[in-house]
Design a protein around this motif. Structure first.
Motif, PDB file in Angstrom:
ATOM      1  N   GLY A   9       2.760   5.224  -7.934  1.00  0.00           N
ATOM      2  CA  GLY A   9       1.474   5.049  -7.272  1.00  0.00           C
ATOM      3  C   GLY A   9       1.208   3.574  -7.074  1.00  0.00           C
ATOM      4  N   LEU A  10       0.812   3.202  -5.876  1.00  0.00           N
ATOM      5  CA  LEU A  10       0.650   1.795  -5.510  1.00  0.00           C
ATOM      6  C   LEU A  10      -0.816   1.484  -5.235  1.00  0.00           C
ATOM      7  CD1 LEU A  10       1.794  -0.975  -4.668  1.00  0.00           C
ATOM      8  CD2 LEU A  10       2.346   0.021  -2.435  1.00  0.00           C
ATOM      9  N   LEU A  11      -1.362   0.522  -5.974  1.00  0.00           N
ATOM     10  CA  LEU A  11      -2.739   0.078  -5.776  1.00  0.00           C
ATOM     11  C   LEU A  11      -2.736  -1.208  -4.962  1.00  0.00           C
ATOM     12  CD1 LEU A  11      -4.047   0.591  -9.431  1.00  0.00           C
ATOM     13  CD2 LEU A  11      -4.506   2.053  -7.459  1.00  0.00           C
ATOM     14  N   GLY A  12      -3.120  -1.121  -3.688  1.00  0.00           N
ATOM     15  CA  GLY A  12      -3.204  -2.294  -2.833  1.00  0.00           C
ATOM     16  C   GLY A  12      -2.054  -2.358  -1.848  1.00  0.00           C
ATOM     17  N   LEU A  13      -2.386  -2.559  -0.569  1.00  0.00           N
ATOM     18  CA  LEU A  13      -1.380  -2.649   0.494  1.00  0.00           C
ATOM     19  C   LEU A  13      -1.500  -3.970   1.255  1.00  0.00           C
ATOM     20  CD1 LEU A  13      -1.522   0.992   1.900  1.00  0.00           C
ATOM     21  CD2 LEU A  13       0.310  -0.034   0.520  1.00  0.00           C
ATOM     22  N   GLY A  14      -1.904  -5.018   0.528  1.00  0.00           N
ATOM     23  CA  GLY A  14      -1.998  -6.333   1.148  1.00  0.00           C
ATOM     24  C   GLY A  14      -0.627  -6.967   1.304  1.00  0.00           C
ATOM     25  N   THR A  15      -0.574  -8.287   1.222  1.00  0.00           N
ATOM     26  CA  THR A  15       0.684  -8.997   1.455  1.00  0.00           C
ATOM     27  C   THR A  15       1.784  -8.506   0.520  1.00  0.00           C
ATOM     28  OG1 THR A  15      -0.508 -10.959   2.209  1.00  0.00           O
ATOM     29  CG2 THR A  15       1.781 -11.260   1.510  1.00  0.00           C
ATOM     30  N   VAL A  16       1.516  -8.509  -0.776  1.00  0.00           N
ATOM     31  CA  VAL A  16       2.529  -8.079  -1.746  1.00  0.00           C
ATOM     32  C   VAL A  16       2.665  -6.565  -1.753  1.00  0.00           C
ATOM     33  CG1 VAL A  16       3.176  -8.042  -4.182  1.00  0.00           C
ATOM     34  CG2 VAL A  16       2.233 -10.124  -3.177  1.00  0.00           C
ATOM     35  N   GLY A  17       1.534  -5.861  -1.853  1.00  0.00           N
ATOM     36  CA  GLY A  17       1.596  -4.406  -1.906  1.00  0.00           C
ATOM     37  C   GLY A  17       2.252  -3.800  -0.677  1.00  0.00           C
ATOM     38  N   GLY A  18       1.959  -4.359   0.482  1.00  0.00           N
ATOM     39  CA  GLY A  18       2.601  -3.866   1.700  1.00  0.00           C
ATOM     40  C   GLY A  18       4.104  -4.080   1.664  1.00  0.00           C
ATOM     41  N   GLY A  19       4.530  -5.228   1.129  1.00  0.00           N
ATOM     42  CA  GLY A  19       5.961  -5.482   0.987  1.00  0.00           C
ATOM     43  C   GLY A  19       6.608  -4.508   0.022  1.00  0.00           C
ATOM     44  N   VAL A  20       5.917  -4.199  -1.072  1.00  0.00           N
ATOM     45  CA  VAL A  20       6.438  -3.240  -2.046  1.00  0.00           C
ATOM     46  C   VAL A  20       6.594  -1.866  -1.403  1.00  0.00           C
ATOM     47  CG1 VAL A  20       5.907  -2.001  -4.187  1.00  0.00           C
ATOM     48  CG2 VAL A  20       5.537  -4.476  -4.042  1.00  0.00           C
ATOM     49  N   ALA A  21       5.571  -1.432  -0.661  1.00  0.00           N
ATOM     50  CA  ALA A  21       5.635  -0.123  -0.009  1.00  0.00           C
ATOM     51  C   ALA A  21       6.804  -0.052   0.965  1.00  0.00           C
ATOM     52  CB  ALA A  21       4.312   0.154   0.721  1.00  0.00           C
ATOM     53  N   ARG A  22       6.949  -1.102   1.766  1.00  0.00           N
ATOM     54  CA  ARG A  22       8.031  -1.100   2.760  1.00  0.00           C
ATOM     55  C   ARG A  22       9.401  -1.054   2.080  1.00  0.00           C
ATOM     56  NH1 ARG A  22       7.646  -1.661   7.876  1.00  0.00           N
ATOM     57  NH2 ARG A  22       5.537  -2.538   7.796  1.00  0.00           N
ATOM     58  N   LEU A  23       9.563  -1.826   1.016  1.00  0.00           N
ATOM     59  CA  LEU A  23      10.848  -1.858   0.318  1.00  0.00           C
ATOM     60  C   LEU A  23      11.155  -0.506  -0.330  1.00  0.00           C
ATOM     61  CD1 LEU A  23      13.336  -3.305  -0.700  1.00  0.00           C
ATOM     62  CD2 LEU A  23      11.936  -4.426  -2.444  1.00  0.00           C
ATOM     63  N   LEU A  24      10.159   0.091  -0.972  1.00  0.00           N
ATOM     64  CA  LEU A  24      10.385   1.397  -1.591  1.00  0.00           C
ATOM     65  C   LEU A  24      10.739   2.469  -0.566  1.00  0.00           C
ATOM     66  CD1 LEU A  24       7.510   1.487  -4.258  1.00  0.00           C
ATOM     67  CD2 LEU A  24       9.974   1.374  -4.717  1.00  0.00           C
ATOM     68  N   MET A  25      10.115   2.395   0.613  1.00  0.00           N
ATOM     69  CA  MET A  25      10.401   3.400   1.637  1.00  0.00           C
ATOM     70  C   MET A  25      11.740   3.154   2.321  1.00  0.00           C
ATOM     71  SD  MET A  25       6.700   4.179   3.419  1.00  0.00           S
ATOM     72  CE  MET A  25       6.453   2.486   3.970  1.00  0.00           C
ATOM     73  N   LEU A  47      -8.325  -0.111   0.799  1.00  0.00           N
ATOM     74  CA  LEU A  47      -9.622   0.103   1.447  1.00  0.00           C
ATOM     75  C   LEU A  47      -9.516   0.065   2.963  1.00  0.00           C
ATOM     76  CD1 LEU A  47     -11.923  -2.035  -0.900  1.00  0.00           C
ATOM     77  CD2 LEU A  47     -11.550   0.448  -0.919  1.00  0.00           C
ATOM     78  N   GLU A  48      -8.354  -0.368   3.495  1.00  0.00           N
ATOM     79  CA  GLU A  48      -8.187  -0.474   4.942  1.00  0.00           C
ATOM     80  C   GLU A  48      -7.117   0.511   5.415  1.00  0.00           C
ATOM     81  OE1 GLU A  48      -7.687  -4.449   6.380  1.00  0.00           O
ATOM     82  OE2 GLU A  48      -8.953  -5.316   4.813  1.00  0.00           O
ATOM     83  N   PRO A  49      -7.506   1.625   6.005  1.00  0.00           N
ATOM     84  CA  PRO A  49      -6.536   2.623   6.482  1.00  0.00           C
ATOM     85  C   PRO A  49      -5.543   2.062   7.491  1.00  0.00           C
ATOM     86  CG  PRO A  49      -8.756   3.539   6.451  1.00  0.00           C
ATOM     87  CD  PRO A  49      -8.900   2.069   6.180  1.00  0.00           C
ATOM     88  N   ALA A  50      -5.927   1.007   8.222  1.00  0.00           N
ATOM     89  CA  ALA A  50      -5.020   0.431   9.220  1.00  0.00           C
ATOM     90  C   ALA A  50      -3.734  -0.077   8.589  1.00  0.00           C
ATOM     91  CB  ALA A  50      -5.723  -0.706   9.971  1.00  0.00           C
ATOM     92  N   ARG A  51      -3.821  -0.527   7.355  1.00  0.00           N
ATOM     93  CA  ARG A  51      -2.613  -1.011   6.683  1.00  0.00           C
ATOM     94  C   ARG A  51      -1.629   0.134   6.458  1.00  0.00           C
ATOM     95  NH1 ARG A  51      -5.247  -5.068   2.084  1.00  0.00           N
ATOM     96  NH2 ARG A  51      -5.599  -6.855   3.488  1.00  0.00           N
ATOM     97  N   LEU A  55       2.226   0.599   8.098  1.00  0.00           N
ATOM     98  CA  LEU A  55       3.413   0.817   7.283  1.00  0.00           C
ATOM     99  C   LEU A  55       4.089   2.156   7.574  1.00  0.00           C
ATOM    100  CD1 LEU A  55       1.970  -0.477   3.898  1.00  0.00           C
ATOM    101  CD2 LEU A  55       3.903  -1.483   5.119  1.00  0.00           C
ATOM    102  N   GLY A  56       3.363   3.062   8.209  1.00  0.00           N
ATOM    103  CA  GLY A  56       3.928   4.378   8.509  1.00  0.00           C
ATOM    104  C   GLY A  56       4.123   5.235   7.273  1.00  0.00           C
ATOM    105  N   LEU A  57       3.133   5.241   6.392  1.00  0.00           N
ATOM    106  CA  LEU A  57       3.219   6.056   5.184  1.00  0.00           C
ATOM    107  C   LEU A  57       3.279   7.537   5.543  1.00  0.00           C
ATOM    108  CD1 LEU A  57       0.613   4.336   2.816  1.00  0.00           C
ATOM    109  CD2 LEU A  57       3.090   4.001   2.891  1.00  0.00           C
ATOM    110  N   ALA A  58       4.019   8.292   4.741  1.00  0.00           N
ATOM    111  CA  ALA A  58       4.126   9.733   4.981  1.00  0.00           C
ATOM    112  C   ALA A  58       2.770  10.404   4.806  1.00  0.00           C
ATOM    113  CB  ALA A  58       5.152  10.331   4.007  1.00  0.00           C
ATOM    114  N   PRO A  59       2.538  11.528   5.478  1.00  0.00           N
ATOM    115  CA  PRO A  59       1.260  12.242   5.334  1.00  0.00           C
ATOM    116  C   PRO A  59       0.997  12.593   3.864  1.00  0.00           C
ATOM    117  CG  PRO A  59       2.526  13.132   7.167  1.00  0.00           C
ATOM    118  CD  PRO A  59       3.433  12.174   6.457  1.00  0.00           C
TER     119      PRO A  59
END
Length: 434
Positions: A9-25, A47-51, A55-59
């Motif tokens: 589970g990932l808390l935050g999709l900012g600069t670092v969190g977004g990078g973590v999500a992309r790498l994991l996917m 807090l921002e659904p646009a992020r 990133l193209g997170l799965a449903p």
């Protein structure tokens, strides 16, 4: 591949969190094959659904409710990239108390509340990993905690803030003043719009607190670390330092020679032939001395989306391996069974001993140098080198001295007397030597 899945589970999709999500996917198959278990990014909160859309997170993965991850019994590992002290502290403690492993890059949180967080992890028998909290992509935490564990680390010197190192590097190369180079750093994205946290040394102090914890197994109080920034460094001081054979760097200093540990953050003169003198731009480095290994230099990119995400996901893999093996919390937070819950008392700055660079602003008249030397001598401070240059414009003449090793309290006592001399027209500039 084993059927077991480890869910993140990932808390935050900012600069670092977004990078973590992309790498994991992007590397899910590769990382899962490496672990022998299915590593899933199961939930992500921002807090921002646009992020999430970007990133193209799965449903079903994205949520705007941070606490939903913490209440989800299927989540094995929580990654905190929210930053700041609250609600990050509450989130981390809740995750640990619910038996979830935690990965964080939050240096401010660990420097301020590490004792409480590490105690909780030990009590709950779960892992907490924080490689990215110091040095971005540099494998610094594991090196101190594991690879160098057979050593008594006697000293560490670190360039741990890329913003400050970029500014000082450009000031040295261009002879430009601080404010001008700071503007360059902000344009390039190396400095925040409000750079106070970096340029006043606070960020470096947070990282030094974590380094000290890893070296000693106990945590210093952040307020006990004397901290000075780089805002008062001038091109004139950089010029004189260069003439004496030094570069000026913002250093995190840890001395562990026996007795009380010294920890401080300040600009310092680094000899041109020292390994740290070659660290330029936004890069970070930690120079370590161990009683058996000798000198070690850890060097690399200390910030940025990709290097930091690399370190965070490395921590995820470490905790996932333990979860899959049924041994969560296998490695204590600071590596030693004696760690956690202990405070580190630091030696007072007044007792520190080093050499000093002193620049005096004096009237252009005979006897000034003798007066300054006399006051230094009255505090048992001897002079190694001195240079005095004629006045180029209307104003005081700079007299620059390098002292032999002296006690901090003695130097401060001498400078109080010197700055009161009628021939000295501005407060003396002092920079310690590494």
């Amino acid at each position: 591949m084993a059927n077991k899945a480890v869910k993140v589970g990932l808390l935050g999709l900012g600069t670092v969190g977004g990078g973590v999500a992309r790498l994991l996917m992007e590397k899910r198959a590769e990382l899962s094959a490496y672990l022998g278990v299915d590593l899933q990014l199961a939930r992500a909160v921002d807090l921002e659904p646009a992020r999430a859309e970007e990133l193209g997170l799965a449903p079903g993965v994205f949520s705007s409710d941070s606490w939903s991850i913490l209440e989800d019994g299927d989540i094995d590992i929580v990654v905190e990239t929210v930053g700041g002290l609250e609600p990050a502290r509450a989130m981390v403690l809740t995750a640990l108390n619910k038996g979830k492993g935690v990965v964080t890059a939050n240096k401010a949180l660990l420097a301020s509340h590490g004792v409480e967080i590490f105690q909780t992890a030990r009590q709950q028998g779960v892992g907490i990993a924080f490689e990215a909290s110091v040095g971005g992509g540099i494998p610094l935490v594991r090196s101190l905690r594991d690879s160098l564990a057979a050593n008594r680390v006697t000293s560490c010197l670190g360039i741990l803030n890329g913003t400050c190192n970029f500014i000082l590097s450009r000031m040295t190369a261009e002879g430009a003043p601080f404010d001008q180079v700071l503007a360059q750093a902000q344009e390039k994205g190396y400095a925040e719009a409000d750079p106070t946290f970096d340029v006043e040394g606070t960020d470096t102090a947070h990282k030094l607190a974590i380094v000290a914890s890893l070296v000693t197994g106990a945590q210093p109080r952040l307020d006990d670390i004397p901290t000075e920034g780089i805002t008062k460094i001038t091109p004139l001081d950089i010029q004189f330092a260069g003439e004496f054979g030094f570069k000026i760097k913002l250093l995190a200093v840890l001395n562990n020679q026996g007795g009380k540990v010294e920890a401080r953050v300040h600009p310092a003169l680094v000899p041109h032939d020292h390994l740290l003198a070659s660290v330029e731009g936004p890069f970070n480095a930690l120079h370590v001395n161990g009683d058996w290994v000798g000198q070690v230099l850890l060097y690399g990119q200390g910030a940025g989306r990709r290097p930091t995400a690399s370190a965070v996901v490395g921590d995820v893999l470490e905790l996932a391996r333990d979860v899959a093996a049924g041994v969560p919390g296998r490695v204590p937070p600071l590596g030693t069974q004696a760690s956690g819950g202990r405070r580190l008392d630091l030696a007072p700055l007044d007792d520190a001993r080093c050499q000093y660079y002193c620049r005096f602003a004096a009237l252009d008249q005979p006897g000034v140098l003798a007066s300054v030397a006399r006051e230094l001598g009255s505090f048992n401070i001897s002079i190694e080198k001195v240079t005095q240059k004629g006045r180029q414009e209307a104003g005081p003449v700079p007299i620059v001295m390098l002292t032999h090793e002296a006690r901090e309290a003695d130097l401060r006592g001498a400078l109080k007397k010197i700055d009161a001399l009628p021939e000295i027209v501005e407060p003396t500039v002092v920079i310690r030597m590494a």
